[in-house]
Design an enzyme around this catalytic site. Structure first.
Site, mmCIF file in Angstrom:
data_model
loop_
_atom_site.group_PDB
_atom_site.id
_atom_site.type_symbol
_atom_site.label_atom_id
_atom_site.label_comp_id
_atom_site.label_asym_id
_atom_site.label_seq_id
_atom_site.Cartn_x
_atom_site.Cartn_y
_atom_site.Cartn_z
ATOM 1 C CG ASP A 154 -2.542 -0.706 -0.687
ATOM 2 O OD1 ASP A 154 -2.446 -0.108 -1.773
ATOM 3 O OD2 ASP A 154 -3.585 -0.744 -0.014
ATOM 4 C CB CYS A 170 -12.042 -7.613 2.434
ATOM 5 S SG CYS A 170 -12.970 -7.478 3.988
ATOM 6 C CD GLN A 193 -7.871 -1.296 -0.717
ATOM 7 O OE1 GLN A 193 -7.935 -0.095 -0.482
ATOM 8 N NE2 GLN A 193 -6.718 -1.903 -0.998
ATOM 9 C CB SER A 194 -9.554 -1.343 6.620
ATOM 10 O OG SER A 194 -8.377 -0.571 6.748
ATOM 11 C CG ASP A 228 0.710 0.522 2.337
ATOM 12 O OD1 ASP A 228 -0.084 1.486 2.296
ATOM 13 O OD2 ASP A 228 0.573 -0.433 3.123
ATOM 14 C CG ASP A 278 -1.523 -7.173 -0.161
ATOM 15 O OD1 ASP A 278 -2.733 -6.906 -0.081
ATOM 16 O OD2 ASP A 278 -0.649 -6.570 0.489
ATOM 17 C CE LYS A 298 -1.224 -6.055 5.430
ATOM 18 N NZ LYS A 298 -1.139 -5.756 4.030
#
Length: 186
Positions: A11, A90, A53-54, A17, A9, A135
């Protein structure tokens, strides 16, 4: 012949993060990340980035800005002797996305789409592969993709009971991953 990979992952694993990091000035590498990833490559693992990557979907930054930052990050790794074998991201979010990015996709963790794409393209041995995330969603995606070892690190989001239950082990940071794998893979 299929090779094992370490899925990372971004961040909370590679960088601190700070929330929707999209600028080089806000990108702070986690201590020991270059040494750890170099050690993992020497151990024979492919290195694959898998990141939601929202911020793109939410309109906080453009996909082009993300790609530019990712190139900068990749160059920093290359300067430290580390090459990523694959970079998957994403940009979607089903609820908070806008325009073309408001989509229920298969790539956003906890779904395994990024992992499966990497598996097919890079010929990855998933059972002998490793996920390093911060997470529960990272652990869930890895589980759904058949990743054998799931490592949760404390350098990102607070560890949840769900995340801990899904993980093989919880470590302080990515810098501890090579030592852990050397111990358990003997």
């Amino acid at each position: 012949m299929a090779k094992p990979a370490v899925f990372l992952d971004r961040d909370g694993v590679i960088n601190v993060d700070h929330g929707y990091v999209h600028d080089e000035h806000d990108f702070q590498f986690i201590e020991g990340v270059f040494e750890a990833t170099a050690a993992l490559q020497r151990m024979g693992y492919l290195l694959v980035l898998v990141t939601n990557q929202s911020g793109i979907a939410r309109g906080k930054f453009s996909e082009e800005r993300f790609i530019s930052l990712t190139q900068w990050m990749d160059w920093n790794f290359a300067d430290n002797g580390v090459e990523f074998d694959g970079i998957y991201y994403c940009p979607h979010h089903a609820e908070h996305g806008i325009g073309q990015y408001k989509e229920e996709c298969d790539c956003r963790k906890p779904k395994p789409g990024m992992f499966l794409s990497a598996r097919d393209f890079l010929n990855i041995d998933m059972a002998n592969s490793v996920m390093v995330g911060d997470k529960a969603e990272d652990m869930m995606a890895a589980e759904a993709a058949g990743v054998g070892t799931k490592i949760l690190v404390r350098t990102g989001k607070p560890i949840t009971e769900q995340g801990e239950a899904l993980a093989t082990v919880v470590l302080d940071s990515i810098r501890d991953v090579p030592h852990y794998l050397l111990r358990v893979k003997k």
